[in-house]
Write a protein that holds these residues in place. Structure first.
Motif, mmCIF file in Angstrom:
data_model
loop_
_atom_site.group_PDB
_atom_site.id
_atom_site.type_symbol
_atom_site.label_atom_id
_atom_site.label_comp_id
_atom_site.label_asym_id
_atom_site.label_seq_id
_atom_site.Cartn_x
_atom_site.Cartn_y
_atom_site.Cartn_z
ATOM 1 N N ALA A 20 0.811 -1.214 0.000
ATOM 2 C CA ALA A 20 0.000 0.000 0.000
ATOM 3 C C ALA A 20 0.846 1.266 0.000
ATOM 4 N N THR A 105 2.883 1.813 5.561
ATOM 5 C CA THR A 105 1.902 0.743 5.742
ATOM 6 C C THR A 105 2.001 0.202 7.158
ATOM 7 N N ASN A 133 -2.213 -4.393 2.618
ATOM 8 C CA ASN A 133 -3.060 -5.020 1.599
ATOM 9 C C ASN A 133 -2.537 -6.369 1.115
ATOM 10 N N PRO A 138 -8.415 -8.640 6.018
ATOM 11 C CA PRO A 138 -8.029 -7.397 6.704
ATOM 12 C C PRO A 138 -8.267 -7.504 8.210
#
Length: 545
Positions: A20, A105, A133, A138
């Protein structure tokens, strides 16, 4: 320097172009910051191969970014002015580049997450912390699934992830008509069976430079560098994984729980280090394994067993870690408090299974999941070793170890310190299990068939001592009904004999120095007799029990 739009801080275990942090990278206006810092190499005394793997992979990844035309501000460990911490190096880089913002991230470990929260106050510019990601589940999605339930079972989570991703699904049903082929994943290696060789990678100039640096700066850490053969680029990691698909996966399911002396790798993929550092992604390896089944290149029970480890266990322990930290690490359901024996560092023990697994770990920064769970872990459980010390050992010794994956596996699965949040019962076993799944007992100083008395396998009386000690906590557990029925038939004199023998054995264990950050003068563990190591240290006291 000319002010830039964005400073993109890339951590050492985020080495993928799709992270990300880099998804909206503008090579004309952005700078990628990468740092080698002493604090991250020493907050526990990581195996030398883990440090070398990460530093080399970082340097290779930085070179690949630069070849794309990306500006990389790379701070080496020995660079003048290196402050040795993430926070201070970020502050120095902000001062150098004067960015309009910082992008990073989320990290894999709670302690770094806490650091990142402080960066928002310390930096003079906005800090954008993005979701990781790379994972298939998640953090927020796992938290929603977990809710406020006390027990979180991996199998339930795994089935949900199969449905969510479509992996090994035929319509709404699992491929082959069942979710889990674990009963078919428990074969011992036949006598004379020859497993495939590991695909290793000779160090290039960058890795050679890193190996020299690590030996010079961290030579007193646990582990050897001689056998370093890890893939340190995405291209090499992909080559290693393709090799596994061709020669390992077709038999992986059969022998994934097997152990053999002198054969530390067997049919295992050895992709944990690459996967956890970002050189491979969980989605691509699971999809590739599924294609192998669909193409007829590997049987279903082997492919399902592999995908369960990635889509199931890996995603599950990461979700559990973030959903239950920081309090999760403090639990100690079995009130275990014994100090870690010194042989966990030196390998000096006459219990051959432990000596083999520790020696292989020292040489390779690797042991497969059954060696971790049912040998080093089983002993730690039966001996009542303090969870924090055992967890630190696992974090130190493996190239693929990060707290997000190590802590739940050890705390919940190995030690049952969470009291059943992860596992419905402790994974306790006598010497019979190790004998069934390995050849370790054949050349051991102890007799695996002997339950007590001189020469008896310590796992045997430690197992029953564990059952006796924790009867109040465990005897009502339905999954422990059989051993407790057997214990109930045991006469009192026999119980007393077992407890006395276990006490004598455990009291005779040598603990040696601690490996915690407060004891950074830990000497290098001594060599086992007959083995040569370039970095052997001073002789120290070690138990031969």
């Amino acid at each position: 320097m000319i002010p830039i739009r964005t400073l993109r801080f890339l951590l050492g275990d985020q080495l993928t172009r799709r992270i990300a942090t880099l998804t909206d990278l503008d090579p004309d206006n952005d700078v990628v910051l990468m740092v080698e810092v002493r604090a991250e190499a020493t907050y526990v005394r990581h195996h030398k191969q883990k440090i070398a793997f990460l530093f080399s992979a970082m340097r290779h990844f930085a070179a690949e970014l630069e070849a794309e035309g990306v500006t990389v501000d790379y701070v080496r460990l020995d660079a003048p002015g290196n402050t040795g911490t993430f926070t201070d190096e970020l502050m120095r880089a902000v001062a150098r580049h004067q960015p309009a913002r910082v992008v990073v991230t989320e990290p894999g470990e709670w302690r770094v997450w806490e650091m990142m929260q402080a960066w928002r106050d310390a930096c003079a510019v906005p800090v954008d912390i993005r979701d990781d990601n790379r994972f298939l589940c998640p953090r927020a999605a796992f938290a929603d699934w977990a809710g406020d339930r006390r027990a979180l079972r991996m199998e339930t989570f795994y089935r949900g992830m199969r449905r969510r991703t479509g992996l090994l699904m035929d319509g709404g049903e699992p491929t082959g008509g069942q979710w889990n082929f674990d009963p078919e994943n428990r074969k011992a290696l036949p006598k004379g069976h020859v497993p495939p060789e590991r695909m290793g990678f000779a160090p290039d100039a960058i890795t050679d430079e890193v190996l020299a640096l690590v030996q010079a700066e961290f030579g007193d850490h646990f582990g050897d560098l001689d056998a370093f053969a890890w893939p340190v680029t995405r291209a090499d990691a992909l080559a290693a994984f393709k090799h596994f698909l061709a020669v390992g996966l077709p038999s992986f399911g059969d022998y994934q729980d097997a152990m053999r002396s002198g054969a530390p790798f067997l049919y295992h993929a050895l992709i944990g280090a690459a996967l956890n550092a970002g050189l491979l992604t969980p989605d691509e390896v699971c999809r590739a394994a599924e294609r192998a089944y669909r193409d007829g290149a590997a049987p279903l029970h082997c492919v399902e067993g592999f995908i369960r480890q990635i889509l199931g266990w890996r995603e599950y322990v990461r979700g559990l870690y973030w959903a239950r930290m920081p309090g999760y690490a403090a639990s100690n359901a079995l009130e275990a408090s014994r100090d870690l024996p010194w042989f966990y560092w030196s390998g000096e023990t006459d219990m051959n299974c432990l000596a083999q697994c520790i020696a292989d770990t020292r040489a390779n920064a690797y042991a497969h999941h059954i060696q971790r769970l049912m040998v080093t872990g089983n002993f730690a459980l039966l001996a009542g070793l303090a969870p924090a010390q055992v967890e630190e050992w696992y974090l130190v010794v493996y190239a693929d170890a990060y707290e997000w994956v190590e802590l739940p596996n050890v705390h919940g699965m190995v030690l049952w310190a969470d009291g059943g949040v992860m596992g419905s019962k402790p994974y306790a076993a006598s010497g019979a299990y190790i004998n069934r799944m390995s050849d370790y007992c054949r050349t051991c100083a102890y007799d695996v068939a002997k339950k007590t008395g001189p020469g008896a396998c310590p796992f045997n009386y430690l197992y029953w001592n564990f059952m006796i000690t924790h009867a109040d906590r465990l005897s009502g557990n339905p999954r422990m009904a059989m051993p407790y029925r057997n214990l109930a038939r045991m006469d009192p004199e026999r119980r007393t004999e077992i407890q006395a023998e276990a006490t004598r054995f455990l009291d005779g264990l040598g603990t040696g120095p601690s490996a915690s950050p407060s004891h950074l003068d830990l000497p290098v563990p001594p060599r086992r007799s007959g083995r040569t190591r370039k970095d052997s240290g001073k002789p120290t006291k070690a138990s031969r029990r």
